[in-house]
Write a protein that holds these residues in place. Structure first.
Motif, PDB file in Angstrom:
ATOM      1  N   HIS A 102     -12.966 -23.381 -18.630  1.00 20.31           N
ATOM      2  CA  HIS A 102     -12.822 -24.669 -19.169  1.00 20.31           C
ATOM      3  C   HIS A 102     -11.232 -24.891 -18.682  1.00 20.31           C
ATOM      4  O   HIS A 102     -10.663 -23.994 -18.526  1.00 20.31           O
ATOM      5  CB  HIS A 102     -12.868 -24.999 -20.703  1.00 20.31           C
ATOM      6  N   ARG A 103     -11.149 -26.331 -18.598  1.00 19.09           N
ATOM      7  CA  ARG A 103      -9.436 -26.682 -18.424  1.00 19.09           C
ATOM      8  C   ARG A 103      -9.002 -27.687 -19.540  1.00 19.09           C
ATOM      9  O   ARG A 103      -9.838 -28.607 -19.654  1.00 19.09           O
ATOM     10  CB  ARG A 103      -9.329 -27.084 -16.967  1.00 19.09           C
ATOM     11  N   MET A 104      -7.754 -27.488 -19.617  1.00 15.81           N
ATOM     12  CA  MET A 104      -7.181 -28.620 -20.883  1.00 15.81           C
ATOM     13  C   MET A 104      -5.838 -28.904 -20.500  1.00 15.81           C
ATOM     14  O   MET A 104      -5.316 -28.357 -20.061  1.00 15.81           O
ATOM     15  CB  MET A 104      -7.501 -27.827 -22.210  1.00 15.81           C
ATOM     16  N   VAL A 105      -5.475 -29.888 -21.131  1.00 12.29           N
ATOM     17  CA  VAL A 105      -4.117 -30.413 -21.060  1.00 12.29           C
ATOM     18  C   VAL A 105      -3.727 -30.280 -22.467  1.00 12.29           C
ATOM     19  O   VAL A 105      -4.272 -30.934 -23.369  1.00 12.29           O
ATOM     20  CB  VAL A 105      -3.711 -31.603 -20.428  1.00 12.29           C
ATOM     21  N   LEU A 106      -2.700 -29.777 -23.134  1.00 10.96           N
ATOM     22  CA  LEU A 106      -2.316 -29.455 -24.184  1.00 10.96           C
ATOM     23  C   LEU A 106      -1.097 -30.470 -24.566  1.00 10.96           C
ATOM     24  O   LEU A 106      -0.012 -30.654 -23.818  1.00 10.96           O
ATOM     25  CB  LEU A 106      -1.784 -28.093 -24.425  1.00 10.96           C
ATOM     26  N   ALA A 107      -1.221 -31.144 -25.700  1.00 14.69           N
ATOM     27  CA  ALA A 107      -0.127 -32.016 -26.106  1.00 14.69           C
ATOM     28  C   ALA A 107       0.463 -31.439 -27.580  1.00 14.69           C
ATOM     29  O   ALA A 107      -0.193 -31.076 -28.273  1.00 14.69           O
ATOM     30  CB  ALA A 107      -0.757 -33.294 -26.561  1.00 14.69           C
ATOM     31  N   VAL A 108       1.732 -31.322 -27.518  1.00 14.90           N
ATOM     32  CA  VAL A 108       2.531 -30.806 -28.356  1.00 14.90           C
ATOM     33  C   VAL A 108       3.551 -31.945 -28.980  1.00 14.90           C
ATOM     34  O   VAL A 108       4.410 -32.153 -28.185  1.00 14.90           O
ATOM     35  CB  VAL A 108       3.283 -29.583 -28.249  1.00 14.90           C
ATOM     36  N   LEU A 158      -6.783 -32.694 -24.363  1.00 17.76           N
ATOM     37  CA  LEU A 158      -7.990 -32.906 -23.504  1.00 17.76           C
ATOM     38  C   LEU A 158      -8.639 -31.757 -23.068  1.00 17.76           C
ATOM     39  O   LEU A 158      -8.001 -31.094 -22.184  1.00 17.76           O
ATOM     40  CB  LEU A 158      -7.557 -34.024 -22.594  1.00 17.76           C
ATOM     41  N   ILE A 159      -9.975 -31.488 -23.177  1.00 16.33           N
ATOM     42  CA  ILE A 159     -10.482 -30.382 -22.472  1.00 16.33           C
ATOM     43  C   ILE A 159     -11.915 -30.872 -21.721  1.00 16.33           C
ATOM     44  O   ILE A 159     -12.351 -31.801 -22.054  1.00 16.33           O
ATOM     45  CB  ILE A 159     -10.955 -29.183 -23.664  1.00 16.33           C
ATOM     46  N   ASN A 258      -8.393 -17.955 -22.322  1.00 12.02           N
ATOM     47  CA  ASN A 258      -9.734 -17.722 -21.927  1.00 12.02           C
ATOM     48  C   ASN A 258     -10.031 -18.997 -20.884  1.00 12.02           C
ATOM     49  O   ASN A 258     -11.148 -18.611 -20.031  1.00 12.02           O
ATOM     50  CB  ASN A 258     -10.901 -18.161 -22.848  1.00 12.02           C
ATOM     51  N   GLY A 259      -9.446 -20.050 -20.592  1.00 13.87           N
ATOM     52  CA  GLY A 259      -9.444 -20.864 -19.455  1.00 13.87           C
ATOM     53  C   GLY A 259      -8.160 -21.465 -19.179  1.00 13.87           C
ATOM     54  O   GLY A 259      -7.019 -20.717 -19.602  1.00 13.87           O
ATOM     55  N   LYS A 260      -8.089 -22.511 -18.341  1.00 12.09           N
ATOM     56  CA  LYS A 260      -6.701 -23.127 -17.876  1.00 12.09           C
ATOM     57  C   LYS A 260      -6.275 -23.757 -19.003  1.00 12.09           C
ATOM     58  O   LYS A 260      -6.780 -24.960 -19.605  1.00 12.09           O
ATOM     59  CB  LYS A 260      -7.010 -23.859 -16.570  1.00 12.09           C
ATOM     60  N   VAL A 261      -5.043 -23.667 -19.358  1.00 11.54           N
ATOM     61  CA  VAL A 261      -4.176 -24.443 -20.223  1.00 11.54           C
ATOM     62  C   VAL A 261      -2.977 -25.159 -19.436  1.00 11.54           C
ATOM     63  O   VAL A 261      -2.002 -24.371 -19.184  1.00 11.54           O
ATOM     64  CB  VAL A 261      -3.980 -23.664 -21.603  1.00 11.54           C
ATOM     65  N   TYR A 262      -2.958 -26.455 -19.392  1.00  7.42           N
ATOM     66  CA  TYR A 262      -1.948 -27.052 -18.682  1.00  7.42           C
ATOM     67  C   TYR A 262      -1.022 -27.845 -19.897  1.00  7.42           C
ATOM     68  O   TYR A 262      -1.483 -28.254 -20.865  1.00  7.42           O
ATOM     69  CB  TYR A 262      -2.430 -28.177 -17.801  1.00  7.42           C
TER      70      TYR A 262
END
Length: 452
Positions: A102-108, A158-159, A258-262
């Motif tokens: 999985h690949r996600m973009v993380l909003a903080v 968003l994943i 576990n996956g890609k986190v942008y």
């Protein structure tokens, strides 16, 4: 496999550079054209040992869904292009080319969360694999992302389930092998360094190397910043220079993701934010990066390439004024300064850890170590006329020649760029040559041709 050439032999095409860009052009022409007399030259001992090597890039297949600096139109262009490469690595059946995750973009923070929610509403009908998830699901999918995070801190992601991690060196080798299977006469010539390119009275190019002269009707340069160097030597692209940007990676001593986190891209910032992911070479290692720092070299860790870099035009009056204009933008200036500190002993790791804490709140500086010898160079093109960075793909097309310098977003769209270049090559070679684009695309993904 042939590694010698004769000066009297004329090729239809010579490709300079056997990374993912050069080998994808070779593959496309071999599979779908009648161009047979091809040589591919590589100055190192094997395929994809520079920026296509897995230690030197993000190992990601970008498709626009989680790249928050792409608008919808650009994202969908990249999505379609990325599907070609994904179709290839999946259909090849060869081990070691990719791993699907999985690949996600993380909003903080509230601002990023609102932006990501708006993006999801705009993109969801075009990316059926894309979901918006909150803290509870994040804690299940990526526990370390939520562990130790302040309870009331706004956070979402968003994943995508289409998170391909690609070994671009292995894929380059696969392209070469497949091309040679179709066309055994391909001349792959390693340890062959191009020294000069000129044109004779018949219109053919003479590619002079340390292993003799290669005569060719068409030449494609797929050699990163050296593509622009050779363009300059042939009178093309002299309005452009290069700002070489190096990226380094830090690795954690244990598996943390576990996956890609942008992270969300900062507005008006041309460089990507730090991300984390399992290393495609060793899934038990978690990488964080890349850092971004300007260097005065054509290749990372190759200090002898400074002389070539010095001749690229950055140190002219126009080049220096462009560099000042770029760095004096407040965001970019402080971003560059901060990145220059990251590789300093002790302080650098502490500063880098502060950035990684936005992804892994509990991480400590002692958990990270810089990956020695890793990290490639992105040859960022600068237009000396405007003093601006040229974002995205930069390809210069001349008379029976192509110069690929920055095929952004890089290897993700290599086959789409290869198909584009293959059509140009066949058209230039004349009516006796043909390229079946529809057939190749159908084999890869079963869709109508991409519009160019």
């Amino acid at each position: 496999m042939t590694t010698e050439t004769k000066a009297v032999e004329t090729y239809d095409l010579v490709i300079v550079g056997a990374g993912i860009t050069g080998t994808s052009v070779l593959y496309a022409l071999s599979k779908a054209s009648n161009v047979k007399k091809i040589a591919i030259l590589e100055k190192y001992a094997g395929v994809a040992l520079v920026n296509s090597h897995p230690l030197n890039n993000s190992q990601t297949s970008h498709d626009g869904s989680t790249e928050t600096n792409y608008n919808l139109q650009h994202a969908m262009e990249v999505q379609r292009a990325a599907k070609l490469l994904r179709g290839y690595v999946e259909k090849s059946g060869k081990p070691g080319l990719f791993k699907k995750t999985h690949r996600m973009v993380l909003a903080v923070g509230e601002t990023e969360v609102v932006m990501l929610r708006m993006r999801f509403e705009m993109f969801k009908n075009h990316y059926p694999d894309l979901r918006l998830i909150g803290p509870e699901e994040l804690a299940v999918i990526e526990p370390k992302v939520m562990e130790g995070r302040p309870k009331h801190e706004p956070v979402c992601a968003l994943i995508s389930t289409e998170g391909y991690a690609v070994n671009y060196q292995a894929t380059s080798q696969s392209f070469l092998n497949d091309a040679q299977t179709v066309n055994p006469d391909i001349n792959f010539s390693p340890l062959t360094e191009v020294q000069k390119v000129s044109r004779d009275e018949y219109g053919d190019y003479l590619v002079e190397t340390n292993r003799g002269v290669f005569r060719t009707k068409f030449v494609e340069f797929a050699a990163g910043p050296y593509s622009l160097k050779f363009a300059h030597s042939l009178g093309y692209g002299k309005e452009y220079t290069i700002l070489s940007v190096a990226g380094s990676f830090f690795t954690a001593k244990e598996r943390m993701l576990n996956g890609k986190v942008y992270r969300c891209q900062k507005e008006e910032m041309p460089f990507a934010e730090i991300h984390g992911d399992p290393d495609v070479l060793n899934q038990q290692i978690t990488r964080f990066g890349p850092t971004t720092k300007p260097i005065l070299l054509m290749e990372r860790h190759k200090y002898r390439t400074f002389a070539d870099y010095a001749r690229m035009g950055l140190f002219t009056i126009a080049g220096i004024l462009s560099l000042i204009k770029i760095t004096m933008k407040k965001r970019i200036f402080w971003y560059v300064v901060k990145n220059l500190f990251y590789e300093m002993p002790i302080l650098g790791r502490w500063l880098f850890t502060k950035e990684v804490k936005k992804i892994i709140p509990t991480i400590q500086a002692s958990d990270l170590e810089i990956r020695q010898g890793a990290g490639g160079v992105r040859p960022q093109i600068v237009d000396k006329r405007t003093g601006e960075l040229q974002m995205g793909d930069k390809t210069i097309v001349g008379d029976n020649c192509i110069f690929n310098t920055t095929p952004s977003p890089g290897a993700s769209v290599c086959l789409a760029n290869a198909i584009r270049d293959a059509e140009r090559i066949v058209k230039a070679l004349g009516p006796d040559y043909h390229f079946d684009r529809a057939k190749l695309e159908s084999e890869l993904m079963g869709v109508p041709p991409i519009k160019v």
